[in-house]
Scaffold this motif. Sequence first.
Motif, mmCIF file in Angstrom:
data_model
loop_
_atom_site.group_PDB
_atom_site.id
_atom_site.type_symbol
_atom_site.label_atom_id
_atom_site.label_comp_id
_atom_site.label_asym_id
_atom_site.label_seq_id
_atom_site.Cartn_x
_atom_site.Cartn_y
_atom_site.Cartn_z
ATOM 1 N N LEU A 138 0.849 -1.187 0.000
ATOM 2 C CA LEU A 138 0.000 0.000 0.000
ATOM 3 C C LEU A 138 0.887 1.240 0.000
ATOM 4 O O LEU A 138 2.103 1.147 0.179
ATOM 5 N N ILE A 139 0.264 2.375 -0.201
ATOM 6 C CA ILE A 139 0.975 3.644 -0.069
ATOM 7 C C ILE A 139 0.115 4.581 0.769
ATOM 8 O O ILE A 139 -1.099 4.641 0.583
ATOM 9 N N ALA A 140 0.740 5.232 1.733
ATOM 10 C CA ALA A 140 0.050 6.207 2.581
ATOM 11 C C ALA A 140 0.586 7.586 2.262
ATOM 12 O O ALA A 140 1.788 7.770 2.102
ATOM 13 N N LYS A 141 -0.312 8.573 2.173
ATOM 14 C CA LYS A 141 0.117 9.935 1.850
ATOM 15 C C LYS A 141 -0.873 10.942 2.412
ATOM 16 O O LYS A 141 -2.064 10.645 2.553
ATOM 17 N N PRO A 142 -0.412 12.147 2.749
ATOM 18 C CA PRO A 142 -1.326 13.201 3.191
ATOM 19 C C PRO A 142 -2.262 13.597 2.052
ATOM 20 O O PRO A 142 -1.887 13.512 0.880
ATOM 21 N N VAL A 143 -3.462 14.065 2.383
ATOM 22 C CA VAL A 143 -4.398 14.452 1.325
ATOM 23 C C VAL A 143 -4.049 15.806 0.721
ATOM 24 O O VAL A 143 -4.521 16.135 -0.379
ATOM 25 N N ASP A 144 -3.213 16.596 1.422
ATOM 26 C CA ASP A 144 -3.064 17.993 1.007
ATOM 27 C C ASP A 144 -1.611 18.464 0.976
ATOM 28 O O ASP A 144 -1.326 19.621 1.270
ATOM 29 N N ARG A 145 -0.693 17.582 0.624
ATOM 30 C CA ARG A 145 0.703 17.990 0.442
ATOM 31 C C ARG A 145 1.157 17.561 -0.947
ATOM 32 O O ARG A 145 0.617 16.619 -1.538
ATOM 33 N N SER A 146 2.176 18.242 -1.472
ATOM 34 C CA SER A 146 2.687 17.908 -2.798
ATOM 35 C C SER A 146 4.094 17.338 -2.684
ATOM 36 O O SER A 146 4.665 17.264 -1.592
ATOM 37 N N GLY A 147 4.635 16.946 -3.827
ATOM 38 C CA GLY A 147 5.948 16.309 -3.798
ATOM 39 C C GLY A 147 5.860 14.959 -3.100
ATOM 40 O O GLY A 147 4.880 14.248 -3.191
ATOM 41 N N SER A 148 6.902 14.622 -2.348
ATOM 42 C CA SER A 148 6.956 13.324 -1.658
ATOM 43 C C SER A 148 6.774 13.465 -0.159
ATOM 44 O O SER A 148 6.972 12.498 0.584
ATOM 45 N N ARG A 149 6.361 14.637 0.298
ATOM 46 C CA ARG A 149 6.237 14.865 1.740
ATOM 47 C C ARG A 149 5.135 13.990 2.343
ATOM 48 O O ARG A 149 3.995 14.001 1.894
ATOM 49 N N GLY A 150 5.504 13.228 3.374
ATOM 50 C CA GLY A 150 4.537 12.410 4.084
ATOM 51 C C GLY A 150 4.180 11.096 3.420
ATOM 52 O O GLY A 150 3.291 10.384 3.884
ATOM 53 N N VAL A 151 4.880 10.745 2.328
ATOM 54 C CA VAL A 151 4.535 9.557 1.541
ATOM 55 C C VAL A 151 5.388 8.365 1.973
ATOM 56 O O VAL A 151 6.606 8.483 2.091
ATOM 57 N N THR A 152 4.744 7.215 2.187
ATOM 58 C CA THR A 152 5.467 5.983 2.548
ATOM 59 C C THR A 152 4.838 4.781 1.866
ATOM 60 O O THR A 152 3.613 4.628 1.851
ATOM 61 N N LYS A 153 5.678 3.924 1.317
ATOM 62 C CA LYS A 153 5.223 2.639 0.797
ATOM 63 C C LYS A 153 5.185 1.645 1.950
ATOM 64 O O LYS A 153 6.128 1.545 2.724
ATOM 65 N N VAL A 154 4.081 0.914 2.051
ATOM 66 C CA VAL A 154 3.866 -0.024 3.154
ATOM 67 C C VAL A 154 3.823 -1.437 2.579
ATOM 68 O O VAL A 154 2.895 -1.801 1.858
ATOM 69 N N ILE A 155 4.827 -2.213 2.915
ATOM 70 C CA ILE A 155 4.916 -3.571 2.369
ATOM 71 C C ILE A 155 4.208 -4.571 3.271
ATOM 72 O O ILE A 155 3.520 -5.478 2.800
ATOM 73 N N PHE A 156 4.357 -4.399 4.604
ATOM 74 C CA PHE A 156 3.766 -5.330 5.559
ATOM 75 C C PHE A 156 2.783 -4.595 6.471
ATOM 76 O O PHE A 156 2.951 -3.406 6.769
ATOM 77 N N GLU A 157 1.777 -5.312 6.944
ATOM 78 C CA GLU A 157 0.706 -4.695 7.727
ATOM 79 C C GLU A 157 1.232 -4.037 9.000
ATOM 80 O O GLU A 157 0.702 -3.013 9.434
ATOM 81 N N ASN A 158 2.287 -4.594 9.609
ATOM 82 C CA ASN A 158 2.801 -4.017 10.852
ATOM 83 C C ASN A 158 3.506 -2.682 10.643
ATOM 84 O O ASN A 158 3.882 -2.006 11.596
ATOM 85 N N GLU A 159 3.694 -2.264 9.384
ATOM 86 C CA GLU A 159 4.294 -0.971 9.076
ATOM 87 C C GLU A 159 3.249 0.128 8.862
ATOM 88 O O GLU A 159 3.585 1.311 8.742
ATOM 89 N N LEU A 160 1.973 -0.278 8.827
ATOM 90 C CA LEU A 160 0.925 0.646 8.407
ATOM 91 C C LEU A 160 0.690 1.778 9.400
ATOM 92 O O LEU A 160 0.529 2.939 8.998
ATOM 93 N N VAL A 161 0.657 1.470 10.684
ATOM 94 C CA VAL A 161 0.362 2.490 11.698
ATOM 95 C C VAL A 161 1.363 3.637 11.629
ATOM 96 O O VAL A 161 0.994 4.816 11.623
ATOM 97 N N GLU A 162 2.654 3.308 11.570
ATOM 98 C CA GLU A 162 3.680 4.343 11.504
ATOM 99 C C GLU A 162 3.543 5.176 10.236
ATOM 100 O O GLU A 162 3.674 6.411 10.265
ATOM 101 N N ALA A 163 3.252 4.523 9.109
ATOM 102 C CA ALA A 163 3.124 5.242 7.840
ATOM 103 C C ALA A 163 1.920 6.179 7.847
ATOM 104 O O ALA A 163 2.001 7.324 7.371
#
Length: 295
Positions: A138-163
């Motif tokens: 999955l990928i998590a990102k802010p709804v209102d920022r541009s560029g790569s700010r706040g963006v994280t690729k989530v490979i495993f479920e245990n990484e989701l909360v931090e992302a």
Amino acid sequence: MKKKLAIIGASYLQLPLVERAKKMGIETHCFAWSEGAVCKEVADFFHPISILEKEAILQKCIEIEIDGITSIATDMAVPTICYVAEKMNLISNSYNSSIISTNKSEMRKAFKKGGCTIPKFIEVTNSNVNINGFNFPLIAKPVDRSGSRGVTKVIFENELVEAVNYAINESFCKKAIIEEFIEGNEVSVEIISWNGKHTILAITDKVTTGAPHFVELAHHQPTKLDVVIQDKIKTEVIKCLNALEIKHGASHSEFKITDNGEVYIIEVGARMGGDFIGSHLVQLSTGYDFCTSSN
């Protein structure tokens, strides 16, 4: 009498626009905080007002009697530009268009309604989310920022909360989206629009750092994609611009292309691309001065 142009933002990104406008004999008025405002010493007039203060900027623009208003590369400026232009009966996209084109969640809803090809997504306000039915990564990102700010690729479920927490913390409105990650090559499309007619200037091949944050490193024009894929992208980008009610000015649309040739829209910015794509690269590769035409 000189035409008067309001430019929202005064960073190095807006500098080429200020310089081009002055060469054209246009009186330039920059609006931004003083800190980091490299255009302060170049523009004819500098107004130390936050680009988010649309009412204050409107009142100043009425006082100045501006003839146009624009910016380069920053999504945060778009609502202010459209708000002021709409109130002063100047050429721009609608204020409603500016809202849906600067909020990734509202943007995806508009894409879905417009029949555009998008990844599966949900909007979240905290890390307690239900991702049943989603496929990793999955990928998590802010709804209102541009560029790569706040963006994280989530490979495993245990990484989701931090992302998710990272994305929400970087968001101005404290909201994020989670969507299925599309594996493939990333490109952008640089377009100029007038009265709803969209002219595609270039397709840009991108080089990024890759996971987890996808910071852009390089941009290449013209694209090396084959003509069939280019035609798919061109068809899709027109649908996306129409879905967002973008009828005027520059736009910068980002796509992912899978190995089997599927084209997915990631997002659209109703402004020129950053990293000097619009201000320099388009002219170098096509001969078309994007800055001059976007005024």
